[in-house]
Scaffold this motif. Sequence first.
Motif, PDB file in Angstrom:
ATOM      1  N   SER A 193      -2.132  15.080   2.746  1.00 22.76           N
ATOM      2  CA  SER A 193      -3.003  14.131   2.884  1.00 22.76           C
ATOM      3  C   SER A 193      -3.031  12.826   2.206  1.00 22.76           C
ATOM      4  O   SER A 193      -2.816  11.789   2.775  1.00 22.76           O
ATOM      5  N   THR A 194      -2.273  12.881   1.027  1.00 22.21           N
ATOM      6  CA  THR A 194      -1.803  11.632   0.298  1.00 22.21           C
ATOM      7  C   THR A 194      -0.636  10.961   1.080  1.00 22.21           C
ATOM      8  O   THR A 194      -0.600   9.755   1.028  1.00 22.21           O
ATOM      9  N   THR A 195       0.559  11.875   1.524  1.00 21.52           N
ATOM     10  CA  THR A 195       1.557  11.196   2.196  1.00 21.52           C
ATOM     11  C   THR A 195       1.144  10.710   3.231  1.00 21.52           C
ATOM     12  O   THR A 195       1.843   9.681   3.833  1.00 21.52           O
ATOM     13  N   PHE A 196       0.229  11.179   4.010  1.00 22.98           N
ATOM     14  CA  PHE A 196      -0.396  10.467   5.253  1.00 22.98           C
ATOM     15  C   PHE A 196      -0.835   9.257   5.235  1.00 22.98           C
ATOM     16  O   PHE A 196      -1.115   8.514   6.096  1.00 22.98           O
ATOM     17  N   GLN A 197      -1.421   8.836   3.860  1.00 20.39           N
ATOM     18  CA  GLN A 197      -1.739   7.778   3.688  1.00 20.39           C
ATOM     19  C   GLN A 197      -0.909   6.477   3.836  1.00 20.39           C
ATOM     20  O   GLN A 197      -1.152   5.331   3.683  1.00 20.39           O
ATOM     21  N   ILE A 198       0.305   6.602   4.108  1.00 24.62           N
ATOM     22  CA  ILE A 198       1.305   5.636   4.334  1.00 24.62           C
ATOM     23  C   ILE A 198       1.543   5.697   5.934  1.00 24.62           C
ATOM     24  O   ILE A 198       1.492   4.464   6.393  1.00 24.62           O
ATOM     25  N   PRO A 199       1.904   6.534   6.762  1.00 25.51           N
ATOM     26  CA  PRO A 199       2.212   6.170   7.987  1.00 25.51           C
ATOM     27  C   PRO A 199       0.880   6.059   8.776  1.00 25.51           C
ATOM     28  O   PRO A 199       1.026   5.253   9.873  1.00 25.51           O
ATOM     29  N   PHE A 200      -0.378   6.385   8.369  1.00 25.00           N
ATOM     30  CA  PHE A 200      -1.549   5.938   9.246  1.00 25.00           C
ATOM     31  C   PHE A 200      -1.885   4.451   9.151  1.00 25.00           C
ATOM     32  O   PHE A 200      -2.147   4.013  10.084  1.00 25.00           O
ATOM     33  N   PRO A 201      -1.950   3.969   7.835  1.00 25.05           N
ATOM     34  CA  PRO A 201      -1.900   2.485   7.971  1.00 25.05           C
ATOM     35  C   PRO A 201      -0.869   1.813   8.723  1.00 25.05           C
ATOM     36  O   PRO A 201      -1.163   0.740   9.375  1.00 25.05           O
ATOM     37  N   LEU A 202       0.418   2.558   8.646  1.00 22.64           N
ATOM     38  CA  LEU A 202       1.396   1.908   9.574  1.00 22.64           C
ATOM     39  C   LEU A 202       1.127   1.839  11.161  1.00 22.64           C
ATOM     40  O   LEU A 202       1.173   0.842  11.811  1.00 22.64           O
ATOM     41  N   ILE A 209     -11.096   1.188  11.506  1.00 16.43           N
ATOM     42  CA  ILE A 209     -11.009   2.612  11.422  1.00 16.43           C
ATOM     43  C   ILE A 209     -11.569   3.082  10.001  1.00 16.43           C
ATOM     44  O   ILE A 209     -11.156   2.190   8.942  1.00 16.43           O
ATOM     45  N   ALA A 210     -12.466   4.119   9.841  1.00 15.55           N
ATOM     46  CA  ALA A 210     -12.938   4.158   8.449  1.00 15.55           C
ATOM     47  C   ALA A 210     -11.729   4.354   7.450  1.00 15.55           C
ATOM     48  O   ALA A 210     -10.917   5.314   7.509  1.00 15.55           O
ATOM     49  N   PHE A 211     -11.663   3.703   6.365  1.00 10.54           N
ATOM     50  CA  PHE A 211     -10.750   3.994   5.531  1.00 10.54           C
ATOM     51  C   PHE A 211     -11.173   5.400   4.606  1.00 10.54           C
ATOM     52  O   PHE A 211     -12.393   5.916   4.575  1.00 10.54           O
ATOM     53  N   GLY A 212     -10.185   6.107   4.348  1.00  9.50           N
ATOM     54  CA  GLY A 212     -10.231   7.277   3.760  1.00  9.50           C
ATOM     55  C   GLY A 212     -10.096   8.676   4.718  1.00  9.50           C
ATOM     56  O   GLY A 212     -10.456   9.640   4.534  1.00  9.50           O
ATOM     57  N   SER A 213     -10.001   8.441   5.915  1.00  9.88           N
ATOM     58  CA  SER A 213      -9.821   9.273   6.933  1.00  9.88           C
ATOM     59  C   SER A 213      -8.434  10.011   6.741  1.00  9.88           C
ATOM     60  O   SER A 213      -7.551   9.524   5.966  1.00  9.88           O
ATOM     61  N   THR A 214      -8.558  11.264   7.545  1.00  6.61           N
ATOM     62  CA  THR A 214      -7.058  12.091   7.203  1.00  6.61           C
ATOM     63  C   THR A 214      -6.444  11.807   8.386  1.00  6.61           C
ATOM     64  O   THR A 214      -5.600  10.775   8.777  1.00  6.61           O
ATOM     65  N   VAL A 217      -2.759   0.370   0.248  1.00  6.46           N
ATOM     66  CA  VAL A 217      -3.386   0.206  -1.050  1.00  6.46           C
ATOM     67  C   VAL A 217      -4.788   0.905  -0.746  1.00  6.46           C
ATOM     68  O   VAL A 217      -5.403   1.731  -1.579  1.00  6.46           O
ATOM     69  N   THR A 218      -5.636   0.232  -0.108  1.00 10.35           N
ATOM     70  CA  THR A 218      -6.924   0.654   0.087  1.00 10.35           C
ATOM     71  C   THR A 218      -6.943   2.163   0.741  1.00 10.35           C
ATOM     72  O   THR A 218      -8.116   2.866   0.113  1.00 10.35           O
ATOM     73  N   PHE A 219      -6.220   2.720   1.463  1.00  9.99           N
ATOM     74  CA  PHE A 219      -6.496   4.126   1.643  1.00  9.99           C
ATOM     75  C   PHE A 219      -5.851   4.916   0.721  1.00  9.99           C
ATOM     76  O   PHE A 219      -6.494   5.937   0.435  1.00  9.99           O
ATOM     77  N   LEU A 220      -4.909   4.639  -0.103  1.00  7.23           N
ATOM     78  CA  LEU A 220      -4.450   5.316  -1.340  1.00  7.23           C
ATOM     79  C   LEU A 220      -5.727   5.430  -2.329  1.00  7.23           C
ATOM     80  O   LEU A 220      -6.042   6.448  -2.895  1.00  7.23           O
ATOM     81  N   LEU A 221      -6.337   4.287  -2.508  1.00  7.29           N
ATOM     82  CA  LEU A 221      -7.466   4.070  -3.516  1.00  7.29           C
ATOM     83  C   LEU A 221      -8.620   4.925  -3.132  1.00  7.29           C
ATOM     84  O   LEU A 221      -9.301   5.576  -3.861  1.00  7.29           O
ATOM     85  N   GLN A 222      -8.734   4.921  -1.734  1.00  7.17           N
ATOM     86  CA  GLN A 222     -10.100   5.715  -1.171  1.00  7.17           C
ATOM     87  C   GLN A 222      -9.718   7.145  -1.311  1.00  7.17           C
ATOM     88  O   GLN A 222     -10.669   7.871  -1.862  1.00  7.17           O
ATOM     89  N   TYR A 223      -8.474   7.628  -1.119  1.00  2.00           N
ATOM     90  CA  TYR A 223      -8.184   9.041  -0.964  1.00  2.00           C
ATOM     91  C   TYR A 223      -8.102   9.522  -2.509  1.00  2.00           C
ATOM     92  O   TYR A 223      -8.519  10.716  -3.092  1.00  2.00           O
ATOM     93  N   THR A 254     -11.562  -3.195  -0.220  1.00  2.00           N
ATOM     94  CA  THR A 254     -10.747  -3.001  -1.281  1.00  2.00           C
ATOM     95  C   THR A 254     -10.984  -3.612  -2.651  1.00  2.00           C
ATOM     96  O   THR A 254     -10.629  -2.820  -3.464  1.00  2.00           O
ATOM     97  N   TYR A 255     -11.795  -4.762  -2.809  1.00  2.92           N
ATOM     98  CA  TYR A 255     -12.209  -5.207  -4.079  1.00  2.92           C
ATOM     99  C   TYR A 255     -13.089  -4.018  -4.756  1.00  2.92           C
ATOM    100  O   TYR A 255     -13.077  -3.753  -5.716  1.00  2.92           O
ATOM    101  N   VAL A 256     -13.911  -3.495  -3.956  1.00  2.84           N
ATOM    102  CA  VAL A 256     -14.847  -2.364  -4.554  1.00  2.84           C
ATOM    103  C   VAL A 256     -13.929  -1.287  -4.909  1.00  2.84           C
ATOM    104  O   VAL A 256     -14.207  -0.647  -6.127  1.00  2.84           O
ATOM    105  N   LEU A 257     -12.942  -0.691  -4.262  1.00  4.59           N
ATOM    106  CA  LEU A 257     -12.264   0.411  -4.562  1.00  4.59           C
ATOM    107  C   LEU A 257     -11.284   0.126  -5.733  1.00  4.59           C
ATOM    108  O   LEU A 257     -11.060   1.077  -6.568  1.00  4.59           O
ATOM    109  N   LEU A 258     -10.986  -1.080  -6.011  1.00  6.08           N
ATOM    110  CA  LEU A 258     -10.250  -1.518  -7.068  1.00  6.08           C
ATOM    111  C   LEU A 258     -10.867  -1.317  -8.316  1.00  6.08           C
ATOM    112  O   LEU A 258     -10.145  -0.939  -9.501  1.00  6.08           O
ATOM    113  N   ILE A 259     -12.136  -1.273  -8.428  1.00  3.51           N
ATOM    114  CA  ILE A 259     -12.822  -0.911  -9.592  1.00  3.51           C
ATOM    115  C   ILE A 259     -13.339   0.667  -9.563  1.00  3.51           C
ATOM    116  O   ILE A 259     -13.336   1.186 -10.508  1.00  3.51           O
ATOM    117  N   ALA A 260     -13.711   0.951  -8.188  1.00  3.46           N
ATOM    118  CA  ALA A 260     -14.240   2.319  -8.298  1.00  3.46           C
ATOM    119  C   ALA A 260     -13.129   3.589  -8.575  1.00  3.46           C
ATOM    120  O   ALA A 260     -13.564   4.460  -9.036  1.00  3.46           O
TER     121      ALA A 260
END
Length: 654
Positions: free
Chosen positions: A481-490, A80-85, A226-232, A367-373
Amino acid sequence: MAGNSGHRPIPAKAADIAHDIASSLAQSFRASSPLAQELVARDIAECSDDDVDTEVMEDESESEDETGPGPTLYRRPSNIAFGSTRPVLGPGGLHEPILSKIERTRSRDAERSLLRDNHILPPKHQLAQHPPGPLTSLYKRVFSTKVPRKASDEEGSQIVAAHGERSPLLGRPRLPRIDGVPEPDESAAHEHLNEQWEAAVAAGQIKTTWQREAKTIAIYSRSLIVTFLLQYSINVASIFAVGRLGTRELGAVSLATMTANITCYAPLQGLATSLDTLCAQAYGSGHKQLVGLQLQRMTYFLFLLLVPIWGVWLSAEPILAALIPDQASAQLAATYLQIILLGTPAFAVFEGGKRFLQAQGLFHATTYVLLIAAPLNIFLNWLFVWRLGWGYVGAPWAVAITQNVMPVLLILYVWRIDGSQCWGGFNSKAFSNWGPMIRLALPGMVMVVAEWFAFEILTLASGRIGVAPLAAQSVLVTVTSTTFQIPFPLSIAGSTRVANLIGAKLVDAAKISAKVTFVGGLIVGVFNAVLLAAFRYQIPLLFTQDAEVVELVAQTIPVCALMQLWDGIAAVSHGLLRGIGLQEFGGYANLVCYYLVALPISFGLGFGLHWGLIGLWSGVTFGLLLVSIVEIWFICWSDWDRAARDAERRNATG
């Protein structure tokens, strides 16, 4: 949850009918894998035999010789594309890439762990010589992943598991264990893991515990969160930076962001999801360079679609002015769109490149890219908006630069670290065979855009109320949308785990994992709800100092806090539907609840009863409640044994 589904014939029959209806509708809505097979077959036919990467085949052959073609419990996380709502629909039936040696090792480790938990293999570490203390005993009793051992199962359980298809029917008797040290024959059983696993599954010996499932799902989801939160955070940083400039600027950035999502980012993300299938099948065919060819073909297609999108964005001001009454907000939003337009080609490249690497099993590259971007984006927002004094226009410039940096970092990863083996250089064949690719890509676009469009309608509706409600809507959408970045990865983690267990024909274990995932979603929902309710006045101050906006947000947050409960449950419920292969039902349930229930209620309360933002969000909250009830009911009454048979049939024909 679903524990008695096989013993209630009438509801199970209703679930079967619903499943058949959903499947038939999905076939008309969703492209199937033969399209991908057709496209890959055409490309292979145009390639010479020299293009076949025999190394992949040899590696797989060696792996099969070592371990046999038995079941593999481990499966990589969902593409699933990272950064979706909130993706209401997800393409199903995608062919996964062939497992690499690392992934086969993970699969075997997962199988060994379950065999140890069920006392079929000896423990990984030698047992202690002395009995544990009371605290240690209590800790093990609560958190141990071991399946409780029955006295009747003490004898003979390992003998049953040790005899597989290649094991002798009569072996020498198992000698007793001395001080917890396994006999040599018992240790040698590790060499026949497939036989042990198959025999144990066939004998119904593989069980699991909630502790095991909680540990596994936590491990699966932590990196995804972590990845979803970084993207968002790339979008959130702009709203934080601009919000303190003024109420109109805060509302304008929300309007511009939602317009960019619905007209560009969501369609491009949806179209790029077809690479999840195309690149995977190209990689699995043994023609590694076809993966790069599929990437080029999709990238050129997305570039072509950007031309009309640019036309819309360049003339966005009169379009937005006709939709919202405040002309200044429309002008600011149009300015934002015209600047981030410079980053859209890079966004297209990044979406394709991400899937290019995922097809090879390189999931951590993003994830590595987002840790920088992500930190770079925060720094650029501070630098442009505040330090250099660019004001409002600094935020879109920060986004545009960050979007251009991300594919560069991804390319550097491919060049210097891993992934270049699937890049065969630029190829003129990328301008041919677009038909099957487009037919496969369009359903993915519709699935993603459907969700974004519902929230774009709410944003435009809030703009009709006034400037302050539009700014408050910006804060509320960002927070939820930020709070959703926890249940969605779950939900993705739960989906992956349930699908793995269903594929291994461990239905009872899959039900336990589903219960753990559901409880996890409920806990996350309660946590988010308490967090929002407790800081209802502090949260808006992070975005703006405008007293009117702060008051509007504080008045509406209790509704959003209540929504968190159903948001978390709905997220994990849809993930569980994906895990048992019935995601189409969840997709259509979401569409009906959003467009036929939630939005009419929102408009009725918001405009008919003049409740404003509270009315708009009350409709969405009720829609999510309805989604949660419907999906939980369907999951509980679904025939999970049938899902296991369907998975076995797909694996056999895949």
